[in-house]
Design a protein around this motif. Structure first.
Motif, PDB file in Angstrom:
ATOM      1  N   SER A 295       0.852  -1.194   0.000  1.00 45.76           N
ATOM      2  CA  SER A 295       0.000   0.000   0.000  1.00 45.76           C
ATOM      3  C   SER A 295       0.881   1.234   0.000  1.00 45.76           C
ATOM      4  O   SER A 295       1.954   1.265   0.602  1.00 45.76           O
TER       5      SER A 295
ATOM      6  N   SER B  90      -2.753   4.008  -3.560  1.00 41.32           N
ATOM      7  CA  SER B  90      -3.380   2.738  -3.937  1.00 41.32           C
ATOM      8  C   SER B  90      -2.917   1.580  -3.065  1.00 41.32           C
ATOM      9  O   SER B  90      -1.907   1.669  -2.369  1.00 41.32           O
TER      10      SER B  90
ATOM     11  N   TRP C  24      -0.494  -7.550 -12.071  1.00 39.31           N
ATOM     12  CA  TRP C  24      -0.513  -6.491 -11.061  1.00 39.31           C
ATOM     13  C   TRP C  24      -1.816  -5.719 -11.187  1.00 39.31           C
ATOM     14  O   TRP C  24      -2.247  -5.376 -12.282  1.00 39.31           O
ATOM     15  N   THR C  25      -2.447  -5.459 -10.050  1.00 48.43           N
ATOM     16  CA  THR C  25      -3.658  -4.653 -10.010  1.00 48.43           C
ATOM     17  C   THR C  25      -3.487  -3.608  -8.921  1.00 48.43           C
ATOM     18  O   THR C  25      -3.034  -3.930  -7.819  1.00 48.43           O
ATOM     19  N   ALA C  26      -3.842  -2.361  -9.235  1.00 51.92           N
ATOM     20  CA  ALA C  26      -3.799  -1.283  -8.242  1.00 51.92           C
ATOM     21  C   ALA C  26      -5.232  -0.847  -7.951  1.00 51.92           C
ATOM     22  O   ALA C  26      -5.995  -0.546  -8.866  1.00 51.92           O
ATOM     23  N   TYR C  27      -5.586  -0.868  -6.690  1.00 55.26           N
ATOM     24  CA  TYR C  27      -6.910  -0.448  -6.250  1.00 55.26           C
ATOM     25  C   TYR C  27      -6.786   0.901  -5.562  1.00 55.26           C
ATOM     26  O   TYR C  27      -6.148   1.012  -4.513  1.00 55.26           O
ATOM     27  N   ASP C  28      -7.372   1.941  -6.173  1.00 55.49           N
ATOM     28  CA  ASP C  28      -7.340   3.261  -5.563  1.00 55.49           C
ATOM     29  C   ASP C  28      -8.221   3.266  -4.317  1.00 55.49           C
ATOM     30  O   ASP C  28      -9.233   2.562  -4.251  1.00 55.49           O
ATOM     31  N   TYR C  29      -7.829   4.064  -3.343  1.00 51.41           N
ATOM     32  CA  TYR C  29      -8.635   4.213  -2.143  1.00 51.41           C
ATOM     33  C   TYR C  29      -9.929   4.932  -2.502  1.00 51.41           C
ATOM     34  O   TYR C  29      -9.945   5.776  -3.401  1.00 51.41           O
ATOM     35  N   PRO C  30     -11.018   4.620  -1.797  1.00 52.89           N
ATOM     36  CA  PRO C  30     -12.269   5.346  -2.080  1.00 52.89           C
ATOM     37  C   PRO C  30     -12.138   6.794  -1.643  1.00 52.89           C
ATOM     38  O   PRO C  30     -11.349   7.113  -0.756  1.00 52.89           O
TER      39      PRO C  30
ATOM     40  N   HIS D  12      -1.633  -2.086  -3.967  1.00 53.15           N
ATOM     41  CA  HIS D  12      -1.119  -2.828  -5.111  1.00 53.15           C
ATOM     42  C   HIS D  12      -1.117  -4.317  -4.777  1.00 53.15           C
ATOM     43  O   HIS D  12      -0.620  -4.717  -3.722  1.00 53.15           O
TER      44      HIS D  12
END
Length: 86
Positions: free
Chosen positions: A62, A66, A76-82, A68
């Motif tokens: 983190s 994001s 690889w996937t990046a998840y942005d914070y809400p 990761h």
């Protein structure tokens, strides 16, 4: 082999990239979730993709932007914070 970088020090070509905290933490404690205070750079993303494939399990990093997720298949996937409500 890390690529040469303008901020390399006496460690040789690519030494700048080896100093990144996320890489150091993953090398010292493989498999733990890591949180860093700066955004993960492109060089580290590639390194973690290879590291997850090498170790054979998911790695999680983190950063301020994001979370990761690096999979053993090299993806690889990046998840942005809400967005936070004020």
């Amino acid at each position: 082999e890390p690529p040469p970088f303008v901020f390399d020090h006496s460690g040789g070509d690519g030494a700048y990239y080896l100093a990144h905290a996320a890489k150091q933490a993953s090398t010292l404690r493989p498999g733990i979730s890591i949180s860093v205070s700066r955004d993960v750079c492109d060089n580290c993303i590639g390194w973690f993709q290879g590291r997850a494939a090498q170790l054979g399990f998911h790695l999680f990093v983190s950063d301020p932007t994001s979370i990761h997720v690096f999979a053993p298949d090299g993806s690889w996937t990046a998840y942005d914070y809400p967005p936070w409500e004020g």
